[in-house]
Design an enzyme around this catalytic site. Sequence first.
Site, PDB file in Angstrom:
ATOM      1  CE  LYS A   1      -3.626  -3.079  -7.935  1.00 57.90           C
ATOM      2  NZ  LYS A   1      -2.726  -2.392  -8.923  1.00 57.90           N
TER       3      LYS A   1
ATOM      4  NE  ARG B   1      -6.900  -2.142  -0.818  1.00 51.72           N
ATOM      5  CZ  ARG B   1      -6.954  -1.420  -1.933  1.00 51.72           C
ATOM      6  NH1 ARG B   1      -5.942  -1.487  -2.799  1.00 51.72           N
ATOM      7  NH2 ARG B   1      -7.986  -0.642  -2.197  1.00 51.72           N
TER       8      ARG B   1
ATOM      9  CB  SER C   1      -7.210  -3.019  -5.779  1.00 47.94           C
ATOM     10  OG  SER C   1      -6.121  -2.313  -6.298  1.00 47.94           O
TER      11      SER C   1
HETATM   12  N1  PPS Z   1      -0.058   6.480  -0.867  1.00 46.85           N
HETATM   13  C1  PPS Z   1      -1.005   5.540  -0.942  1.00 46.85           C
HETATM   14  N2  PPS Z   1      -1.670   5.159   0.152  1.00 46.85           N
HETATM   15  C2  PPS Z   1      -2.614   4.214   0.091  1.00 46.85           C
HETATM   16  N3  PPS Z   1      -2.958   3.568  -1.041  1.00 46.85           N
HETATM   17  C3  PPS Z   1      -2.314   3.910  -2.140  1.00 46.85           C
HETATM   18  C4  PPS Z   1      -1.297   4.887  -2.152  1.00 46.85           C
HETATM   19  N4  PPS Z   1      -0.851   4.997  -3.409  1.00 46.85           N
HETATM   20  C5  PPS Z   1      -1.527   4.119  -4.134  1.00 46.85           C
HETATM   21  N5  PPS Z   1      -2.412   3.454  -3.386  1.00 46.85           N
HETATM   22  C6  PPS Z   1      -3.358   2.406  -3.796  1.00 46.85           C
HETATM   23  O1  PPS Z   1      -2.703   1.125  -3.716  1.00 46.85           O
HETATM   24  C7  PPS Z   1      -3.214   0.286  -4.758  1.00 46.85           C
HETATM   25  C8  PPS Z   1      -2.064  -0.138  -5.640  1.00 46.85           C
HETATM   26  O2  PPS Z   1      -1.262  -0.997  -4.879  1.00 46.85           O
HETATM   27  P1  PPS Z   1       0.142  -1.482  -5.384  1.00 46.85           P
HETATM   28  O3  PPS Z   1       0.996  -0.349  -5.708  1.00 46.85           O
HETATM   29  O4  PPS Z   1       0.652  -2.442  -4.384  1.00 46.85           O
HETATM   30  O5  PPS Z   1      -0.248  -2.259  -6.731  1.00 46.85           O
HETATM   31  S1  PPS Z   1       0.681  -3.303  -7.489  1.00 46.85           S
HETATM   32  O6  PPS Z   1       0.481  -4.596  -6.867  1.00 46.85           O
HETATM   33  O7  PPS Z   1       2.049  -2.849  -7.428  1.00 46.85           O
HETATM   34  O8  PPS Z   1       0.158  -3.307  -8.861  1.00 46.85           O
HETATM   35  C9  PPS Z   1      -4.221   1.118  -5.516  1.00 46.85           C
HETATM   36  O9  PPS Z   1      -5.473   0.831  -4.932  1.00 46.85           O
HETATM   37  P2  PPS Z   1      -6.869   0.971  -5.715  1.00 46.85           P
HETATM   38  O10 PPS Z   1      -6.990   2.397  -6.124  1.00 46.85           O
HETATM   39  O11 PPS Z   1      -7.920   0.547  -4.755  1.00 46.85           O
HETATM   40  O12 PPS Z   1      -6.773   0.077  -6.899  1.00 46.85           O
HETATM   41  C10 PPS Z   1      -3.751   2.517  -5.240  1.00 46.85           C
HETATM   42  O13 PPS Z   1      -4.746   3.485  -5.413  1.00 46.85           O
END
Ligand code: PPS
Length: 459
Positions: A162, A263, A271
């Site tokens: 996340k 994070r 998240s």
């Molecule tokens: N480009 C970009 N920049 C910053 N943050 C972003 C971006 N794209 C996705 N997100 C936010 O990252 C969260 C998802 O993280 P992951 O992709 O690592 O999730 S996972 O572990 O693979 O399921 C998830 O956070 P939350 O919305 O707070 O849940 C996404 O919204």
Amino acid sequence: MDEQWHIISPRSRRLVLMRDAFPRSNFTRKSLHHVLALVVVTAVVMLHNSTSNVVTMNTSASATTLFGTSLSSEAHASQDSTETTSHSSSSRGKTKTENWEDEGERREKRTRRPTSSNDTIGIIRNGAVSRPKYSKIGAGYSKLINTKKLVLPNVLLIGAQKAGTSAVADWLYHNGVCKAKIFDGEPTHYEKEVHFFDEDVRYHEGVEFYSHRFEHCAGKTRKKYILDATPRYLLFSKRIHDVYNQALQGGFKKKLKLIVVLREPISREVSWYNHRTYRLALMNSTDQIHESYRDILYTNGTIMSFDEYSETVLKESITENPLNSPGIYSEHLKSWANLFGRKRILVLSYDELQSKPSKARWRINRFLGTKYKGGFNKSNTKESDNKIRDISIRAREALEPLFKEMNEELYKFLRDHPGPQMEQNPFPRFKKIVLATAKKGKHLSEGTCCSHTAECGTV
Ligand SMILES: Nc1ncnc2c1ncn2[C@@H]1O[C@H](COP(=O)(O)OS(=O)(=O)O)[C@@H](OP(=O)(O)O)[C@H]1O
């Protein structure tokens, strides 16, 4: 006699000393006879010693040199000599033979070492490696490995879950980094997240199962990088180390690159909670619920509020078993750095990924030695009406003490152990509760909700 004694000094010095002892003009037939006589005398002395079972320091050393034994046998002889004890002729004879054999074996081993790209035992080359046929791969895993080639990722995006890992992985794949293939009805997200090391059922299939998913990456259209971006790997440093180490016989350390995005841990928990509530809502009653989803459920199957979850489940699990919590970054990173070396790990800040994504991409490009283009997409946002976009004071009070100390420990560790040179230094302190979507939305948790923007600071 002194000069003659020089002749039987260690082999590396022998030529020089011979020249010094017998300058060309003086090197007469008579001198040659002296040398030959000395050789014969020494040989006789040696023969005598071996039959009388007695060896002294000087005769042993001279025999060693005169009869051309290897340097290691010289070392062996000098070790023996310190004891000035008796040896049986058979054991001494045997030692000498073994030394010759050892040298032969050593020479053979030297010529057997990989010399070309086709002979890649112990070397990860664009992710493709061959493995030793006798290796056992995986802790507790007992299958024997055959001689077929292993193809393992040479970049692992190890977390945190996340922390925007999908956005980073998508960008890398978009630039031609090779991703895993999926088989037998596996969900499509297994292309990004192979879940080999963190899911026991898959892990116990053995390293061939893992390699199979990347074999296409090592063909004619071989890619420079092969990526597995399973963010739960953050908790599995030891397993990953052991498997790579055994499969590649230590050679992986020079080639494997690790990337981790960190994070703020409470936002990460929010998240992850959102992720599960989102997916649970999409499931029907017959779907199997993944183990990791169970802890937000009451026994009757209803979903607990984030407040409740924080105050009970999270508090208990982090207190009792901190190493099972991804948010205890300092401890996980210490383990990774210890096993792989700090310079092989690029630590990125989620806050930077969000606020200055081009800077984060620059760091990754520098770390990989690439010039990948384009930007991060918004990936894996899990938008829904039920998404928590802020948290209550109640939840915050339950969680902050759990992470506060560990965050400090993380900053200290990163300060004391600088990473690769393109990494942010000093690593920035986490911004307080940064949820990915800025717009305010529904709060599932009770209590007074803080305004996201008003509360922003650093912890
Ligand atoms: N480009 C970009 N920049 C910053 N943050 C972003 C971006 N794209 C996705 N997100 C936010 O990252 C969260 C998802 O993280 P992951 O992709 O690592 O999730 S996972 O572990 O693979 O399921 C998830 O956070 P939350 O919305 O707070 O849940 C996404 O919204």
